[in-house]
Scaffold this motif. Structure first.
Motif, PDB file in Angstrom:
ATOM      1  N   ALA A 104      20.723  76.393  88.985  1.00 22.25           N
ATOM      2  CA  ALA A 104      21.945  76.357  88.383  1.00 22.25           C
ATOM      3  C   ALA A 104      22.047  76.516  86.906  1.00 22.25           C
ATOM      4  CB  ALA A 104      22.322  74.762  88.651  1.00 22.25           C
ATOM      5  N   GLU A 105      22.901  76.557  86.334  1.00 17.50           N
ATOM      6  CA  GLU A 105      23.024  76.984  84.935  1.00 17.50           C
ATOM      7  C   GLU A 105      22.936  76.021  84.275  1.00 17.50           C
ATOM      8  OE1 GLU A 105      26.632  78.571  81.868  1.00 17.50           O
ATOM      9  OE2 GLU A 105      26.721  79.175  83.869  1.00 17.50           O
ATOM     10  N   THR A 106      22.205  75.969  83.007  1.00 18.22           N
ATOM     11  CA  THR A 106      21.937  74.674  82.054  1.00 18.22           C
ATOM     12  C   THR A 106      22.916  74.807  81.125  1.00 18.22           C
ATOM     13  OG1 THR A 106      19.498  75.136  82.710  1.00 18.22           O
ATOM     14  CG2 THR A 106      20.105  73.842  80.623  1.00 18.22           C
ATOM     15  N   GLU A 107      23.615  73.656  80.990  1.00 20.03           N
ATOM     16  CA  GLU A 107      24.211  73.300  80.018  1.00 20.03           C
ATOM     17  C   GLU A 107      23.782  72.582  78.781  1.00 20.03           C
ATOM     18  OE1 GLU A 107      28.574  72.337  80.693  1.00 20.03           O
ATOM     19  OE2 GLU A 107      28.450  73.488  82.648  1.00 20.03           O
ATOM     20  N   ARG A 108      22.741  71.409  79.060  1.00 11.95           N
ATOM     21  CA  ARG A 108      22.403  70.642  78.224  1.00 11.95           C
ATOM     22  C   ARG A 108      20.971  70.427  78.497  1.00 11.95           C
ATOM     23  NH1 ARG A 108      25.244  69.692  74.038  1.00 11.95           N
ATOM     24  NH2 ARG A 108      24.432  67.727  73.699  1.00 11.95           N
ATOM     25  N   PHE A 109      20.196  69.810  77.489  1.00  8.26           N
ATOM     26  CA  PHE A 109      19.057  69.556  77.797  1.00  8.26           C
ATOM     27  C   PHE A 109      19.044  67.809  77.371  1.00  8.26           C
ATOM     28  CE2 PHE A 109      15.681  72.744  76.390  1.00  8.26           C
ATOM     29  CZ  PHE A 109      15.864  73.695  77.652  1.00  8.26           C
ATOM     30  N   VAL A 110      18.454  67.027  78.404  1.00  8.69           N
ATOM     31  CA  VAL A 110      18.554  65.688  78.226  1.00  8.69           C
ATOM     32  C   VAL A 110      16.920  65.284  78.036  1.00  8.69           C
ATOM     33  CG1 VAL A 110      18.847  63.349  79.139  1.00  8.69           C
ATOM     34  CG2 VAL A 110      20.557  65.166  79.906  1.00  8.69           C
ATOM     35  N   ALA A 111      16.545  64.702  77.069  1.00  4.88           N
ATOM     36  CA  ALA A 111      15.166  64.552  76.623  1.00  4.88           C
ATOM     37  C   ALA A 111      15.031  63.109  76.965  1.00  4.88           C
ATOM     38  CB  ALA A 111      14.869  64.519  74.881  1.00  4.88           C
ATOM     39  N   VAL A 112      14.096  62.990  77.843  1.00  9.82           N
ATOM     40  CA  VAL A 112      13.591  61.518  78.415  1.00  9.82           C
ATOM     41  C   VAL A 112      12.164  61.294  77.813  1.00  9.82           C
ATOM     42  CG1 VAL A 112      15.199  61.716  80.180  1.00  9.82           C
ATOM     43  CG2 VAL A 112      12.902  62.455  80.502  1.00  9.82           C
ATOM     44  N   ARG A 113      12.007  59.871  77.916  1.00  8.08           N
ATOM     45  CA  ARG A 113      10.591  59.329  77.563  1.00  8.08           C
ATOM     46  C   ARG A 113       9.762  59.050  78.766  1.00  8.08           C
ATOM     47  NH1 ARG A 113      14.184  55.811  74.932  1.00  8.08           N
ATOM     48  NH2 ARG A 113      13.794  55.719  72.636  1.00  8.08           N
ATOM     49  N   THR A 114       8.580  59.385  78.615  1.00  9.53           N
ATOM     50  CA  THR A 114       7.545  59.220  79.945  1.00  9.53           C
ATOM     51  C   THR A 114       6.404  58.860  79.290  1.00  9.53           C
ATOM     52  OG1 THR A 114       6.532  61.425  79.759  1.00  9.53           O
ATOM     53  CG2 THR A 114       8.590  61.461  80.997  1.00  9.53           C
ATOM     54  N   GLU A 115       5.263  58.204  80.053  1.00  6.12           N
ATOM     55  CA  GLU A 115       4.074  57.882  79.602  1.00  6.12           C
ATOM     56  C   GLU A 115       3.221  58.971  78.737  1.00  6.12           C
ATOM     57  OE1 GLU A 115       1.839  58.200  83.790  1.00  6.12           O
ATOM     58  OE2 GLU A 115       2.603  56.436  83.344  1.00  6.12           O
ATOM     59  N   HIS A 116       3.463  60.238  79.012  1.00  2.43           N
ATOM     60  CA  HIS A 116       2.818  61.201  78.518  1.00  2.43           C
ATOM     61  C   HIS A 116       3.417  61.888  77.349  1.00  2.43           C
ATOM     62  CE1 HIS A 116      -0.181  61.453  81.700  1.00  2.43           C
ATOM     63  NE2 HIS A 116       0.806  61.600  82.773  1.00  2.43           N
ATOM     64  N   GLY A 117       4.766  61.516  77.097  1.00  5.07           N
ATOM     65  CA  GLY A 117       5.477  61.999  76.069  1.00  5.07           C
ATOM     66  C   GLY A 117       6.879  62.569  76.680  1.00  5.07           C
ATOM     67  N   PRO A 118       7.652  63.202  75.680  1.00  7.37           N
ATOM     68  CA  PRO A 118       8.843  63.425  76.361  1.00  7.37           C
ATOM     69  C   PRO A 118       9.046  64.649  77.320  1.00  7.37           C
ATOM     70  CG  PRO A 118       8.526  64.466  74.169  1.00  7.37           C
ATOM     71  CD  PRO A 118       7.220  63.774  74.191  1.00  7.37           C
TER      72      PRO A 118
END
Length: 157
Positions: free
Chosen positions: A78-92
């Motif tokens: 799908a076309e990307t309109e946004r990036f959503v940065a999320v936290r994980t145990e390894h990093g974003p």
């Protein structure tokens, strides 16, 4: 998103979440996992990764895997309109998504049983109005090999 003068939504009976589209799917991420949303950043392919990993981007000086949410959930690009940065145990992680629709109190999600959708990313399925909403969990989506490749990738700034 909450506009100036609007009341902040509450999470009575459900999770306070960022709601967005991933192709035809309505998705939500708990706010405690979300770091920020942004316009898509340049992304470089990363060899040897699953098809839903678009590659890596540099987010705030850190090489960050980019995951195409529509592809990991349903296989369709799908076309990307946004990036959503999320936290994980390894990093974003940067989730490549469609439009961000705002912050909502999502109803409690039932079991993660939605036909054709990966259970690796879906914590549960709820409803917003008459539409199903997939409550996502970011911790399990990126395999360890991708993290290792991203850490070893030399990216010019």
């Amino acid at each position: 998103m909450v506009q100036p003068g609007q009341k902040t939504p509450t999470a009575e009976g459900g999770a306070l979440a960022l709601v967005f589209r991933a192709a035809s799917l309505l998705c939500a991420l708990r706010l405690d996992e979300v770091v920020e949303t942004m316009r898509p950043l340049p992304t470089r392919p990363l060899a040897g990764t699953p098809p839903y990993v678009r590659g890596i981007t540099i987010m705030r000086g850190v090489p960050t895997p980019v995951v195409d949410v529509a592809r990991v959930l349903g296989g369709e690009a799908a076309e990307t309109e946004r990036f959503v940065a999320v936290r994980t145990e390894h990093g974003p992680i940067a989730f490549a998504t469609g439009p961000v629709l705002g912050i909502r109190a999502t109803p409690p999600a039932g079991p993660a049983a939605y036909p054709g959708v990966s259970s690796r990313l879906v914590a549960g399925v709820g409803m917003i109005g008459t539409e199903p909403v997939l409550l996502l969990q970011s911790m399990r989506v990126v395999p360890d090999e991708v993290w290792a490749a991203a850490a070893g990738e030399a990216v010019p700034t």
